[in-house]
Every structure is written in C-alpha cells, then in structure tokens.
Design a protein around this motif. Sequence first.
Motif, PDB file in Angstrom:
ATOM      1  N   ALA A   1       6.159  13.382   8.014  1.00  0.00           N
ATOM      2  CA  ALA A   1       5.731  12.041   8.449  1.00  0.00           C
ATOM      3  C   ALA A   1       5.129  11.258   7.293  1.00  0.00           C
ATOM      4  O   ALA A   1       4.695  11.835   6.296  1.00  0.00           O
ATOM      5  N   PHE A   2       5.124   9.932   7.469  1.00  0.00           N
ATOM      6  CA  PHE A   2       4.415   9.047   6.540  1.00  0.00           C
ATOM      7  C   PHE A   2       3.299   8.354   7.300  1.00  0.00           C
ATOM      8  O   PHE A   2       3.499   7.915   8.428  1.00  0.00           O
ATOM      9  N   PHE A   3       2.145   8.255   6.658  1.00  0.00           N
ATOM     10  CA  PHE A   3       0.997   7.561   7.244  1.00  0.00           C
ATOM     11  C   PHE A   3       0.547   6.432   6.337  1.00  0.00           C
ATOM     12  O   PHE A   3       0.490   6.591   5.107  1.00  0.00           O
TER      13      PHE A   3
ATOM     14  N   LYS B   1       0.818  -1.201   0.000  1.00  0.00           N
ATOM     15  CA  LYS B   1       0.000   0.000   0.000  1.00  0.00           C
ATOM     16  C   LYS B   1       0.859   1.260   0.000  1.00  0.00           C
ATOM     17  O   LYS B   1       1.823   1.353   0.731  1.00  0.00           O
ATOM     18  N   ASP B   2       0.479   2.239  -0.838  1.00  0.00           N
ATOM     19  CA  ASP B   2       1.237   3.477  -0.872  1.00  0.00           C
ATOM     20  C   ASP B   2       0.804   4.382   0.276  1.00  0.00           C
ATOM     21  O   ASP B   2      -0.329   4.343   0.745  1.00  0.00           O
TER      22      ASP B   2
ATOM     23  N   TYR C   1      10.059   5.177   0.985  1.00  0.00           N
ATOM     24  CA  TYR C   1       8.680   4.684   1.033  1.00  0.00           C
ATOM     25  C   TYR C   1       7.973   4.920  -0.298  1.00  0.00           C
ATOM     26  O   TYR C   1       8.237   5.926  -0.957  1.00  0.00           O
ATOM     27  N   PRO C   2       7.040   4.023  -0.647  1.00  0.00           N
ATOM     28  CA  PRO C   2       6.206   4.303  -1.803  1.00  0.00           C
ATOM     29  C   PRO C   2       5.119   5.299  -1.394  1.00  0.00           C
ATOM     30  O   PRO C   2       4.333   5.024  -0.481  1.00  0.00           O
ATOM     31  N   VAL C   3       5.102   6.484  -2.016  1.00  0.00           N
ATOM     32  CA  VAL C   3       4.155   7.524  -1.593  1.00  0.00           C
ATOM     33  C   VAL C   3       3.088   7.710  -2.662  1.00  0.00           C
ATOM     34  O   VAL C   3       3.401   7.817  -3.858  1.00  0.00           O
ATOM     35  N   GLU C   4       1.834   7.771  -2.225  1.00  0.00           N
ATOM     36  CA  GLU C   4       0.725   7.959  -3.162  1.00  0.00           C
ATOM     37  C   GLU C   4       0.389   9.438  -3.341  1.00  0.00           C
ATOM     38  O   GLU C   4       0.123   9.913  -4.439  1.00  0.00           O
TER      39      GLU C   4
END
Length: 262
Positions: free
Chosen positions: A34-36, A18-19, A62-65
């Motif tokens: 931050a990443f959520f 999941k992104d 991280y894979p970011v959407e």
Amino acid sequence: MLQLFFFYFTFAPTKESKDLNLIIDIGNTKAKIAFFDGGEIVDVVAESNQSLGCLKAFCSQYPVEQGIVATVIDLSEKVLADLAALPFPLLWLNHQTPLPVVNLYETPETLGYDRMAAVVGANEQFPHRDILVIDAGTCITYEFIDSKGQYHGGNISPGMQMRFKALHQFTGRLPLVDTNGRKLPMGRDTETAIRAGVMKGMEYEISGYIESMKHKYPELLVFLTGGDDFSFDSSVKSIIFADRFLVLKGLNRILNYNNGRI
Ligand SMILES: Nc1ncnc2c1ncn2[C@@H]1O[C@H](COP(=O)(O)OP(=O)(O)O)[C@@H](O)[C@H]1O
Ligand SMILES: CC(C)(COP(=O)(O)O)[C@@H](O)C(=O)NCCC(=O)O
Ligand SMILES: [K+]
C-alpha cells in the motif's frame, strides 16, 4: 451480517507534491502492498507473497519517500533483491524496532510483526481504550492492548482455509469444501456439515472471545481485520469495527514513528 469485502481500490494522491510511504505486509497467504499519504491510504494491492510481482510497476506510479516491510515468512532471494533495489530507505520491522506502544510479549523476538502492527493500528484510532484485535487471515490471531497502550499478547488459532484443508488432509473420507455453497445451521450432508462446522466454529470462537473479554473489560472495543468474511449476531456485531487495512495502518504509524531512524 457483517461482511468484510476483499476489494482494493485506487484513487489519486491528494497532494501531488508530497512523497508517500510504501507499506508492505507479507502474510502466509498474501502480500499486501500500500501507499500512504500522511495517515491516509492512497492505493493498495494484494500480491503473491512469493514474488511481490507488481512491486516495481506499483512503485513507479508514485513518488515514495520511505518504506516499511513486515514479513512472517522467509523471503526468496529474488524478493530480497527487489526490495533491496528500491530507491528509497526501507525499514525492516523487527523486535528491536522502537514502537509507539509497550510490548509485554515475553518473547518479542518470536512475535509475528503483523500481530504487533494490527495492535498499533487499533491503538492509534482509540489510544485510551481496551481493545481486542482479531485478524482472520491464514491464522486467526487475537490480541489484547489495554487503555494504557500496553500490548499483553494474545492467541493463535487456525484460519478458515486451514480448517477446511485440515479436515480433508487428516481424514480418509472428508472432501475439500469451501465457503461457497449451501449454508445450514446444522449440516444435512457431508458438505454442509463441514461448511457449517468450519464457519460456525469460527464465528462461535470469535464471539466467545468477545463475550469473555467484554466480561473482564466492560468498555472493550473490538477490531476485526484480515481476508476472511464472517456473519455475526447483531449483539456481537454492534461492538465490532471492521477495518480491512488495520495492519497496513499500523505499519504506516510505526514507519512515521521511526521517521529519521532508518
Ligand atoms: N483476493 C482475495 N479475494 C478474496 N479473498 C481473499 C483474497 N485474498 C485472500 N483472501 C482470503 O483471505 C485469507 C487470507 O487473508 P490475509 O488476511 O491476507 O492472510 P495473511 O495475512 O495470512 O496472508 C484467505 O484465507 C482467503 O480466504
Ligand atoms: C501467527 C501468524 C502465523 C499469523 O500469520 P498470518 O495469519 O497473518 O499469515 C504470524 O503472526 C506468526 O508467524 N507469528 C509468530 C509467532 C507469534 O506471533 O508468537
Ligand atoms: K492473522
């Protein structure tokens, strides 16, 4: 003692496929990035608000959407270019961004986005409660949102470092003191007088807001966020939720609320 420790942590995303959402809160002292994953914080770091130096390296992990940026300062050309270069859609929070709460502030265009985000974060956790949100950062901000999800506004006062610096800067004889050192209820020398004056002053201010709001709204909940640490009496402490990440959580909720609109 209620202590809000400034620790940042890293742990692996729960679902690899999941992104994630990238959340950026740029305050007057620090930028918080931050990443959520859904509603859960996966990783967070505090950075210089002038450079966002670790942004690229942090994002490459991280894979970011999608992302959201909220700033209460004007950004440098370099930071603007770095943000523009991110390879996913970025929502810039402004006064026209649709929000999951009602904003009754009379000048929404001048409202600090960190203030709105803190309120949105608190309301997500307790949507049907009257809540006082206190954010102790560069400034201390006090926000009130009611049980119907209406944000009524709030107050702004100087934060801890600003108080220490102001006493030094606007006098001829007062040294620059900080929180580290002897703490007495009443000062016995210049240093302890300043330290106690600033720290007790903030604690009495915060306790005073809580007591007077509690009188008006007996079911009141209180959230405390921001970079600074405090100690309170147990009567006040018992009704405070300390949440270091309230602004980031609120921004994440605003981003998800606007999903598809970026
Ligand atoms: N890395 C850190 N370690 C300890 N305290 C910190 C750190 N970063 C900020 N603080 C404290 O938090 C305050 C700023 O917090 P923050 O809520 O990030 O402010 P702002 O949102 O205004 O940038 C500072 O006054 C400082 O006392
Ligand atoms: C009040 C603030 C300076 C607080 O900033 P912070 O302490 O989080 O860095 C910021 O939210 C701001 O610039 N607000 C604009 C004025 C307003 O909210 O009405
Ligand atoms: K603040």
